[in-house]
Design a protein around this motif. Structure first.
Motif, PDB file in Angstrom:
ATOM      1  N   LEU A   1       0.825  -1.213   0.000  1.00  0.00           N
ATOM      2  CA  LEU A   1       0.000   0.000   0.000  1.00  0.00           C
ATOM      3  C   LEU A   1       0.857   1.260   0.000  1.00  0.00           C
ATOM      4  O   LEU A   1       0.526   2.260  -0.653  1.00  0.00           O
ATOM      5  CB  LEU A   1      -0.929  -0.007   1.212  1.00  0.00           C
ATOM      6  N   GLY A   2       1.959   1.218   0.745  1.00  0.00           N
ATOM      7  CA  GLY A   2       2.872   2.356   0.756  1.00  0.00           C
ATOM      8  C   GLY A   2       3.467   2.619  -0.614  1.00  0.00           C
ATOM      9  O   GLY A   2       3.556   3.778  -1.059  1.00  0.00           O
ATOM     10  N   LEU A   3       3.870   1.557  -1.320  1.00  0.00           N
ATOM     11  CA  LEU A   3       4.409   1.724  -2.666  1.00  0.00           C
ATOM     12  C   LEU A   3       3.359   2.275  -3.625  1.00  0.00           C
ATOM     13  O   LEU A   3       3.660   3.115  -4.480  1.00  0.00           O
ATOM     14  CB  LEU A   3       4.923   0.378  -3.192  1.00  0.00           C
ATOM     15  N   LEU A   4       2.117   1.810  -3.496  1.00  0.00           N
ATOM     16  CA  LEU A   4       1.047   2.325  -4.355  1.00  0.00           C
ATOM     17  C   LEU A   4       0.812   3.810  -4.098  1.00  0.00           C
ATOM     18  O   LEU A   4       0.570   4.587  -5.031  1.00  0.00           O
ATOM     19  CB  LEU A   4      -0.238   1.535  -4.120  1.00  0.00           C
ATOM     20  N   THR A   5       0.887   4.221  -2.819  1.00  0.00           N
ATOM     21  CA  THR A   5       0.725   5.641  -2.490  1.00  0.00           C
ATOM     22  C   THR A   5       1.866   6.463  -3.071  1.00  0.00           C
ATOM     23  O   THR A   5       1.649   7.544  -3.637  1.00  0.00           O
ATOM     24  CB  THR A   5       0.664   5.825  -0.968  1.00  0.00           C
ATOM     25  N   ALA A   6       3.102   5.962  -2.946  1.00  0.00           N
ATOM     26  CA  ALA A   6       4.256   6.664  -3.514  1.00  0.00           C
ATOM     27  C   ALA A   6       4.144   6.755  -5.031  1.00  0.00           C
ATOM     28  O   ALA A   6       4.470   7.790  -5.641  1.00  0.00           O
ATOM     29  CB  ALA A   6       5.548   5.949  -3.116  1.00  0.00           C
ATOM     30  N   ALA A   7       3.671   5.683  -5.671  1.00  0.00           N
ATOM     31  CA  ALA A   7       3.469   5.711  -7.120  1.00  0.00           C
ATOM     32  C   ALA A   7       2.408   6.742  -7.507  1.00  0.00           C
ATOM     33  O   ALA A   7       2.531   7.428  -8.538  1.00  0.00           O
ATOM     34  CB  ALA A   7       3.070   4.324  -7.619  1.00  0.00           C
ATOM     35  N   GLY A   8       1.369   6.887  -6.673  1.00  0.00           N
ATOM     36  CA  GLY A   8       0.352   7.906  -6.934  1.00  0.00           C
ATOM     37  C   GLY A   8       0.923   9.310  -6.889  1.00  0.00           C
ATOM     38  O   GLY A   8       0.579  10.167  -7.725  1.00  0.00           O
ATOM     39  N   LEU A   9       1.829   9.567  -5.940  1.00  0.00           N
ATOM     40  CA  LEU A   9       2.483  10.879  -5.863  1.00  0.00           C
ATOM     41  C   LEU A   9       3.358  11.116  -7.090  1.00  0.00           C
ATOM     42  O   LEU A   9       3.419  12.232  -7.619  1.00  0.00           O
ATOM     43  CB  LEU A   9       3.307  10.965  -4.578  1.00  0.00           C
ATOM     44  N   ALA A  10       4.055  10.066  -7.545  1.00  0.00           N
ATOM     45  CA  ALA A  10       4.864  10.198  -8.758  1.00  0.00           C
ATOM     46  C   ALA A  10       3.978  10.470  -9.972  1.00  0.00           C
ATOM     47  O   ALA A  10       4.370  11.206 -10.891  1.00  0.00           O
ATOM     48  CB  ALA A  10       5.700   8.937  -8.971  1.00  0.00           C
ATOM     49  N   LEU A  11       2.766   9.881 -10.000  1.00  0.00           N
ATOM     50  CA  LEU A  11       1.824  10.157 -11.088  1.00  0.00           C
ATOM     51  C   LEU A  11       1.395  11.622 -11.105  1.00  0.00           C
ATOM     52  O   LEU A  11       1.227  12.222 -12.174  1.00  0.00           O
ATOM     53  CB  LEU A  11       0.600   9.248 -10.958  1.00  0.00           C
ATOM     54  N   LEU A  12       1.200  12.207  -9.919  1.00  0.00           N
ATOM     55  CA  LEU A  12       0.871  13.632  -9.853  1.00  0.00           C
ATOM     56  C   LEU A  12       2.019  14.477 -10.415  1.00  0.00           C
ATOM     57  O   LEU A  12       1.788  15.457 -11.139  1.00  0.00           O
ATOM     58  CB  LEU A  12       0.572  14.032  -8.405  1.00  0.00           C
ATOM     59  N   ALA A  13       3.255  14.101 -10.079  1.00  0.00           N
ATOM     60  CA  ALA A  13       4.406  14.807 -10.642  1.00  0.00           C
ATOM     61  C   ALA A  13       4.441  14.648 -12.159  1.00  0.00           C
ATOM     62  O   ALA A  13       4.773  15.594 -12.898  1.00  0.00           O
ATOM     63  CB  ALA A  13       5.701  14.278 -10.017  1.00  0.00           C
ATOM     64  N   LEU A  14       4.098  13.453 -12.654  1.00  0.00           N
ATOM     65  CA  LEU A  14       4.042  13.228 -14.098  1.00  0.00           C
ATOM     66  C   LEU A  14       2.997  14.126 -14.749  1.00  0.00           C
ATOM     67  O   LEU A  14       3.224  14.663 -15.850  1.00  0.00           O
ATOM     68  CB  LEU A  14       3.727  11.756 -14.364  1.00  0.00           C
ATOM     69  N   ALA A  15       1.861  14.316 -14.096  1.00  0.00           N
ATOM     70  CA  ALA A  15       0.831  15.200 -14.637  1.00  0.00           C
ATOM     71  C   ALA A  15       1.352  16.628 -14.780  1.00  0.00           C
ATOM     72  O   ALA A  15       1.062  17.317 -15.772  1.00  0.00           O
ATOM     73  CB  ALA A  15      -0.410  15.169 -13.738  1.00  0.00           C
ATOM     74  N   VAL A  16       2.142  17.080 -13.805  1.00  0.00           N
ATOM     75  CA  VAL A  16       2.733  18.420 -13.888  1.00  0.00           C
ATOM     76  C   VAL A  16       3.709  18.502 -15.059  1.00  0.00           C
ATOM     77  O   VAL A  16       3.719  19.480 -15.827  1.00  0.00           O
ATOM     78  CB  VAL A  16       3.438  18.768 -12.562  1.00  0.00           C
ATOM     79  N   ALA A  17       4.550  17.471 -15.211  1.00  0.00           N
ATOM     80  CA  ALA A  17       5.513  17.465 -16.310  1.00  0.00           C
ATOM     81  C   ALA A  17       4.803  17.492 -17.665  1.00  0.00           C
ATOM     82  O   ALA A  17       5.197  18.232 -18.575  1.00  0.00           O
ATOM     83  CB  ALA A  17       6.411  16.230 -16.205  1.00  0.00           C
ATOM     84  N   LEU A  18       3.745  16.717 -17.803  1.00  0.00           N
ATOM     85  CA  LEU A  18       3.005  16.695 -19.072  1.00  0.00           C
ATOM     86  C   LEU A  18       2.294  18.018 -19.327  1.00  0.00           C
ATOM     87  O   LEU A  18       2.215  18.485 -20.480  1.00  0.00           O
ATOM     88  CB  LEU A  18       1.998  15.540 -19.063  1.00  0.00           C
ATOM     89  N   ALA A  19       1.789  18.634 -18.256  1.00  0.00           N
ATOM     90  CA  ALA A  19       1.156  19.944 -18.425  1.00  0.00           C
ATOM     91  C   ALA A  19       2.159  20.963 -18.937  1.00  0.00           C
ATOM     92  O   ALA A  19       1.838  21.802 -19.798  1.00  0.00           O
ATOM     93  CB  ALA A  19       0.560  20.405 -17.087  1.00  0.00           C
TER      94      ALA A  19
END
Length: 465
Positions: A425-443
């Motif tokens: 669950l911790g890894l999934l949460t960390a991956a979710g935060l990385a996905l948010l960073a990816l959204a910023v990069a794509l924006a």
């Protein structure tokens, strides 16, 4: 040294408890106190380097960090160690922003990207190799006293670095005519407001496990009010003086996107090491050395990819960061899947390949993002701008450890601890935060103006004063 001390102490906590009988609250402050004062000092120290010269501030920070490391290693009780760690964190906060300031000052264009690439390799390796080095030292010097050498290891490095830094780093430039008064202004009110806002914002995150109940989160809106007051003061102060933080920097898309991306990424990136160390040592019975070895694939991947990323970032721009974030997300999800399929004691082996992939991605995120974020920052503002970026990283780290740690501990606390489930669950949460960073990069990539590189710098002349 400064980033190594963020992660190396994690594996030393059991040794500290044995050596001086530290309480759980004291151990928490050994970790969080360093992060708190580190983040507090970054922006004022960066501005001080801009104003007074980076070499003398760097050397001062290096002397203080070496001395406080010795003080921490010699601690005879819990209070002594906590105070030493608070001082050590502040010294690290003085030292670190001068580095990005020097790179801005000394390099241009593709050479600056390569320099930031080497810095990114240092960040990735030092953060990830800390548990391994800590495990080696504790095994070599014993559980009772081994924790002291986690701090003493900084002494020979600091003493060796001092004469080299004095010889190789450029001396402060002479002040320009007519600018001496403005450049000597250190904005003390701005320093106090930003410091108070940073501390109040970080406290509920770094004390998340020690302060039960939801009342602590009232400090977050209080901190936002203080920081809003800081912004208002800086705008007013900038009319006739040099402010602590030039808010006009945030009108530069590369800087604004980069700071936000860094905050989100470090929230996930740092938390992975926190829960992985706990999972391996407490959940699987790994020694400190074995836990450190299990993190090495990430460290090796991060260090190698950061050096490569620094060489190509000026040609590729922000799409390189986005690609790195995709690799990080896939690697973290792969590690979670590996643990789900095989949660035996061999978990350190089955997670090696996905952590290597995540490390390779991380190396393409940290240093390229730093290069792009600071590309258009004037050299005269390099220290304070770098300090703001690193403060965002520290806030992200504290918030990420609190968020990911909360998810992790929800499964391991109690009589039926599910260490593997908590780690997944911790890894999934960390991956979710990385996905948010990816959204910023794509924006950033898809909203860039047609006349600029995709999320990149303006070219070799970017960043000149």
């Amino acid at each position: 040294m400064t980033l190594l001390d963020v992660s190396i102490v994690n594996v030393a906590l059991p040794s500290i408890r044995t050596g001086i009988g530290a309480s759980q609250s004291g151990l928490q402050w050994v970790l969080s106190g360093y992060a708190l004062t580190f983040g507090l000092a970054l922006v004022p120290a960066g501005r001080l380097g801009d104003v007074r010269g980076r070499r003398p501030v760097f050397l001062t920070g290096l002397v203080l960090f070496t001395a406080t490391s010795a003080l921490a290693g010699a601690a005879q009780n819990e209070t002594w160690l906590v105070v030493a760690r608070l001082l050590q964190g502040a010294a690290g906060g003085v030292l670190v922003p001068q580095v990005s300031g020097f790179i801005q000052q000394m390099f241009r264009g593709a050479q600056r990207g390569r320099a930031f690439g080497l810095l990114g390799a240092t960040i990735g390796v030092s953060t990830a190799v800390g548990p391994l080095l800590g495990g080696l030292l504790i095994q070599a010097f014993g559980t009772h006293e081994g924790w002291r050498w986690v701090f003493y290891v900084n002494l020979p490095i600091g003493l060796a670095a001092l004469p080299v830094a004095h010889r190789l780093l450029p001396a402060p430039p002479r002040p320009e005519p007519g600018r001496q008064r403005a450049r000597s202004d250190l904005d003390p009110v701005g320093v106090l407001l930003l410091g108070a806002g940073t501390v109040v914002l970080l406290l509920p995150f770094v004390q998340e496990q020690q302060w039960p109940g939801p009342q602590k989160w009232l400090l977050v809106p209080a901190a936002l009010l203080v920081l809003a007051g800081f912004v208002r003061w800086e705008r007013r102060y900038a009319r006739g003086h040099e402010p602590l933080v030039d808010l006009a920097l945030f009108r530069q898309r590369s800087y604004a996107f980069g700071v936000l991306l860094s905050l989100l990424y470090f929230a996930g990136f740092t938390a992975v090491f926190f829960i992985l160390t706990l999972y391996l040592q407490n959940g699987k019975g790994y020694t400190a050395l074995e836990a450190g070895l299990s993190i090495m694939p990430f460290a090796l991947g991060s260090g190698g990819a950061a050096a490569v990323g620094g060489r190509v970032v000026t040609r590729i721009g922000r799409p390189l960061v986005a690609a790195g974030l995709v690799m990080v997300v896939v690697g973290l999800l792969g590690a979670a899947l590996a643990v789900h399929l095989d949660a035996a004691r061999s978990v350190g082996f089955v997670t090696a390949a996905p952590l290597l992939l995540a490390g390779l991605g991380s190396g393409l995120v940290i240093s390229p993002n730093q290069t792009l974020t600071l590309a258009e920052v004037p050299v005269a503002r390099a220290g304070s701008a770098g300090g703001v970026l690193q403060t965002a990283q520290r806030i992200g780290s504290a918030a990420g450890i609190a968020a990911v740690g909360s998810v992790f501990f929800s499964r391991v606390d109690g009589s039926h601890a599910d260490w593997s489930g908590g780690f997944q669950l911790g890894l999934l949460t960390a991956a979710g935060l990385a996905l948010l960073a990816l959204a910023v990069a794509l924006a950033d990539v898809f909203t860039a103006r047609p006349d600029t590189p995709r999320g990149g710098a303006r070219g070799p002349g970017a960043g000149r004063r």
